[in-house]
Design an enzyme around this catalytic site. Structure first.
Site, PDB file in Angstrom:
ATOM      1  N   ASN A 155       0.798  -1.224   0.000  1.00  0.00           N
ATOM      2  CA  ASN A 155       0.000   0.000   0.000  1.00  0.00           C
ATOM      3  C   ASN A 155       0.832   1.276   0.000  1.00  0.00           C
ATOM      4  O   ASN A 155       0.289   2.367   0.131  1.00  0.00           O
ATOM      5  CB  ASN A 155      -0.956   0.002   1.197  1.00  0.00           C
ATOM      6  CG  ASN A 155      -1.735  -1.290   1.285  1.00  0.00           C
ATOM      7  OD1 ASN A 155      -1.522  -2.071   2.193  1.00  0.00           O
ATOM      8  ND2 ASN A 155      -2.595  -1.547   0.307  1.00  0.00           N
ATOM      9  N   VAL A 158       1.058   6.910  -0.544  1.00  0.00           N
ATOM     10  CA  VAL A 158       0.339   6.021   0.371  1.00  0.00           C
ATOM     11  C   VAL A 158      -1.071   5.775  -0.141  1.00  0.00           C
ATOM     12  O   VAL A 158      -1.784   6.712  -0.496  1.00  0.00           O
ATOM     13  CB  VAL A 158       0.259   6.648   1.782  1.00  0.00           C
ATOM     14  CG1 VAL A 158      -0.505   5.758   2.740  1.00  0.00           C
ATOM     15  CG2 VAL A 158       1.650   6.947   2.322  1.00  0.00           C
ATOM     16  N   CYS A 159      -1.466   4.515  -0.180  1.00  0.00           N
ATOM     17  CA  CYS A 159      -2.824   4.139  -0.568  1.00  0.00           C
ATOM     18  C   CYS A 159      -3.617   3.863   0.702  1.00  0.00           C
ATOM     19  O   CYS A 159      -3.507   2.794   1.297  1.00  0.00           O
ATOM     20  CB  CYS A 159      -2.791   2.903  -1.462  1.00  0.00           C
ATOM     21  SG  CYS A 159      -4.424   2.419  -2.047  1.00  0.00           S
ATOM     22  N   LEU A 160      -4.359   4.867   1.135  1.00  0.00           N
ATOM     23  CA  LEU A 160      -5.196   4.768   2.324  1.00  0.00           C
ATOM     24  C   LEU A 160      -6.494   5.482   1.989  1.00  0.00           C
ATOM     25  O   LEU A 160      -6.484   6.686   1.683  1.00  0.00           O
ATOM     26  CB  LEU A 160      -4.485   5.409   3.521  1.00  0.00           C
ATOM     27  CG  LEU A 160      -5.151   5.296   4.875  1.00  0.00           C
ATOM     28  CD1 LEU A 160      -5.281   3.829   5.310  1.00  0.00           C
ATOM     29  CD2 LEU A 160      -4.356   6.077   5.918  1.00  0.00           C
TER      30      LEU A 160
END
Length: 184
Positions: free
Chosen positions: A105, A112-114
């Site tokens: 992620n 950042v993949c959030l």
């Protein structure tokens, strides 16, 4: 809870130092006021810390260090930069990982993949929520919504190999052709 400083007291002190010649203090935006509130009310996991590399007068740019105490990334140290817009909380903070990490992620550039930093951001969320979200990425990496597709495929298909790759990367080794700095 972190008590950093009091805005009103600072403004009074600045006004006092100006000998009553009017307040030359910069007027704070609504985003700065909300961010100040969020920071003073932080209740982070014990393995997380916050710092202000530009000094405490620049609340809008800070760093959060996460040292996971469980999972694949146990013992690592990961630093994230936060850039907060003056229109916060109507816009999510911009967060990047300064530590190069092998993670499904987080890509190699630190993006950042959030979901709460993108489509699921709402003004009722705060900095504490983001920090817990980042912390959760290290305890429960998600292969279903990746930025690093190679790491996600290894996590999905071979968790033991993923664990070995994470350890190699954290100790400053290579994963494939990519070199990682030591972060443990």
């Amino acid at each position: 809870m972190i008590g950093l400083f009091k805005v009103k007291e600072k403004q009074k002190e600045e006004a006092k130092n100006n000998n009553g010649r009017g307040a030359s203090a910069k007027k704070q935006s609504a985003g700065e006021l909300r961010l100040h509130k969020d920071i003073t009310e932080l209740n982070m996991p014990k393995s997380c810390s916050i710092s202000f590399p530009n000094g405490k007068n620049d609340l809008m740019n800070f760093e959060v260090t996460i040292k996971p105490d469980d999972g694949y990334y146990l013992g690592g140290k990961f630093v994230f930069t936060f850039q907060v817009s003056p229109v916060y909380p109507h816009e999510a903070p911009k967060v990047k990982c300064k530590t190069k990490v092998y993670h499904p992620n987080i890509d190699l550039e630190g993006n950042v993949c959030l979901n709460i930093l993108r489509e699921d951001w709402k003004p009722v969320l705060n900095i504490n929520t983001v920090i817990y979200g980042l912390f959760h990425l290290f305890t429960e990496p998600n292969h279903e919504d990746p930025l690093n597709h190679d790491a996600a495929a290894v996590l999905r298909d071979n968790p033991k190999q993923f664990e070995a790759n994470v350890k190699r990367a954290m100790y400053g080794g290579f994963v494939g052709q990519t070199s990682f700095p030591r972060c443990i």
